[in-house]
Design an enzyme around this catalytic site. Sequence first.
Site, short mmCIF file in Angstrom:
data_model
loop_
_atom_site.label_atom_id
_atom_site.label_comp_id
_atom_site.label_asym_id
_atom_site.label_seq_id
_atom_site.Cartn_x
_atom_site.Cartn_y
_atom_site.Cartn_z
N LYS A 1 0.83 -1.22 0.00
CA LYS A 1 0.00 0.00 0.00
C LYS A 1 0.86 1.26 0.00
CE LYS A 1 -4.45 -1.72 0.88
NZ LYS A 1 -5.77 -1.67 1.45
N LYS B 1 -3.92 -9.83 -6.41
CA LYS B 1 -5.13 -10.20 -5.68
C LYS B 1 -6.32 -9.33 -6.14
CE LYS B 1 -5.88 -8.13 -1.35
NZ LYS B 1 -6.98 -8.06 -0.44
N LYS C 1 -11.20 -4.69 -3.78
CA LYS C 1 -12.37 -3.82 -4.01
C LYS C 1 -11.97 -2.37 -4.24
CE LYS C 1 -13.78 -4.37 0.68
NZ LYS C 1 -12.65 -3.91 1.48
P1 ATP Z 1 -8.85 -3.09 -0.15
O1 ATP Z 1 -8.85 -3.17 -1.64
O2 ATP Z 1 -9.44 -1.84 0.39
O3 ATP Z 1 -7.53 -3.42 0.47
P2 ATP Z 1 -9.85 -5.76 0.05
O4 ATP Z 1 -10.71 -6.07 -1.13
O5 ATP Z 1 -8.48 -6.31 0.09
O6 ATP Z 1 -9.84 -4.21 0.32
P3 ATP Z 1 -10.49 -6.14 2.87
O7 ATP Z 1 -11.57 -5.32 3.47
O8 ATP Z 1 -9.09 -5.71 3.13
O9 ATP Z 1 -10.69 -6.27 1.30
O10 ATP Z 1 -10.67 -7.64 3.30
C1 ATP Z 1 -11.86 -8.23 3.80
C2 ATP Z 1 -11.72 -9.72 3.83
O11 ATP Z 1 -11.70 -10.24 2.49
C3 ATP Z 1 -10.41 -10.22 4.46
O12 ATP Z 1 -10.68 -11.36 5.24
C4 ATP Z 1 -9.53 -10.57 3.30
O13 ATP Z 1 -8.61 -11.60 3.61
C5 ATP Z 1 -10.57 -11.07 2.29
N1 ATP Z 1 -10.12 -10.86 0.92
C6 ATP Z 1 -9.82 -9.68 0.34
N2 ATP Z 1 -9.45 -9.84 -0.93
C7 ATP Z 1 -9.52 -11.19 -1.17
C8 ATP Z 1 -9.27 -12.00 -2.32
N3 ATP Z 1 -8.87 -11.47 -3.45
N4 ATP Z 1 -9.44 -13.34 -2.21
C9 ATP Z 1 -9.86 -13.89 -1.04
N5 ATP Z 1 -10.11 -13.18 0.07
C10 ATP Z 1 -9.95 -11.85 0.02
#
Ligand code: ATP
Length: 337
Positions: free
Chosen positions: A121, A203, A206
């Site tokens: 990040k 990965k 969102k």
């Molecule tokens: P950001 O893009 O803001 O970092 P994010 O999509 O990574 O957000 P988080 O809110 O950080 O989402 O994560 C929420 C949950 O979703 C966590 O348990 C994280 O491990 C899971 N998660 C996030 N992205 C993935 C992915 N690509 N595959 C599986 N699990 C995920």
Amino acid sequence: MSEQMQTPEKKPIVLSGIQPSGLITIGNYLGAVKNWSEIQEKYNCLFMIANLHATTVRQDPAALRRNTLEGYAMLLACGIDPERSIVFIQSQNPHHAELMWALNCFTQFGELSRMTQFKDKSAKYSDNINAGLFTYPVLMAADILLYQANLVPVGADQNQHVELARDIVKRVNGIMGNVFTEPECLFPKAGAKIMSLNDPTKKMSKSDPNPKGYVAVLDPRDTIIKKFKSAVTDSGSGIYRADDKAGISNLMTIYSAFTGKTDEQIVAEFEGKGYGDFKVAVGEVVADAVAPVQSRFNELMADKAYLEKCYTEGAEKAMRISRRTRDKVYKKMGFTL
Ligand code: ATP
Ligand code: LTN
């Protein structure tokens, strides 16, 4: 099991959270939220919208407020039951920030510098490498330790943060006596890491500025199918899993997680078929699976009073539990309460 949480049944305690940093993706759904709804019977669960964590990246306040409410409604729409689990918004419980301060003083600069998410990040948001981004894992440790959670259901990307929380527990317990329970990760059987549709080496996230990289649970059916049709794959053929077929492998993971089919069954089903056929099939399966979640979400968003009642009660229940840990730690540290 901690003696601190007096629950009707002595089930292990589960805590997890999701940031309201955008629309929940199928990565969040498969890696986390779907699993949360399935484990509610087995454990005493707490689930929260981690809005304090979200501001480590610059947020528009109105959008953050909207995403927080929508994220909350989404947890309920995905099957989390506020009667069975405690579902709350992190900022409504001040104990999180309070315990974080104490834990900050037991966390080393070097440990935080090694966190992959911080490195990723800070490269991505190089104009805003704020202290919150650096101490993000300490707040996450506070979230978990406040409730003496035994298990933390997350996607694979959060493993390092939970490991750090365990190290903090060992250190603090070594100094203050047994104040915290050591948590463990709980990964889903399938879908712990869903990759981006336009770059299968990254990965799915969102907060990706390019919406083609992710499928949001709220995306309309034709958008979902269109996004899968344009998913990046290699130039080969044949539906099977291989190291040089990251795109197809990711689509197989998604298809398998939504249908319960094994790789062998998928290979047999698509024998002799092309990438195009497979992509449409994956899109349809995903669109069918999220349709009921979308209608439940729309019903919930039409009843703001109900949502407000749920999150207000959720925060009260959460605070009743977390106060004990906050007070215990503050007393042990010598803070006047
Ligand atoms: P950001 O893009 O803001 O970092 P994010 O999509 O990574 O957000 P988080 O809110 O950080 O989402 O994560 C929420 C949950 O979703 C966590 O348990 C994280 O491990 C899971 N998660 C996030 N992205 C993935 C992915 N690509 N595959 C599986 N699990 C995920
Ligand atoms: N950092 C997590 C969200 C999160 C979390 C938590 C997960 C915040 N606090 C406590 C589990 C337990 C993420 O998913 N990025």
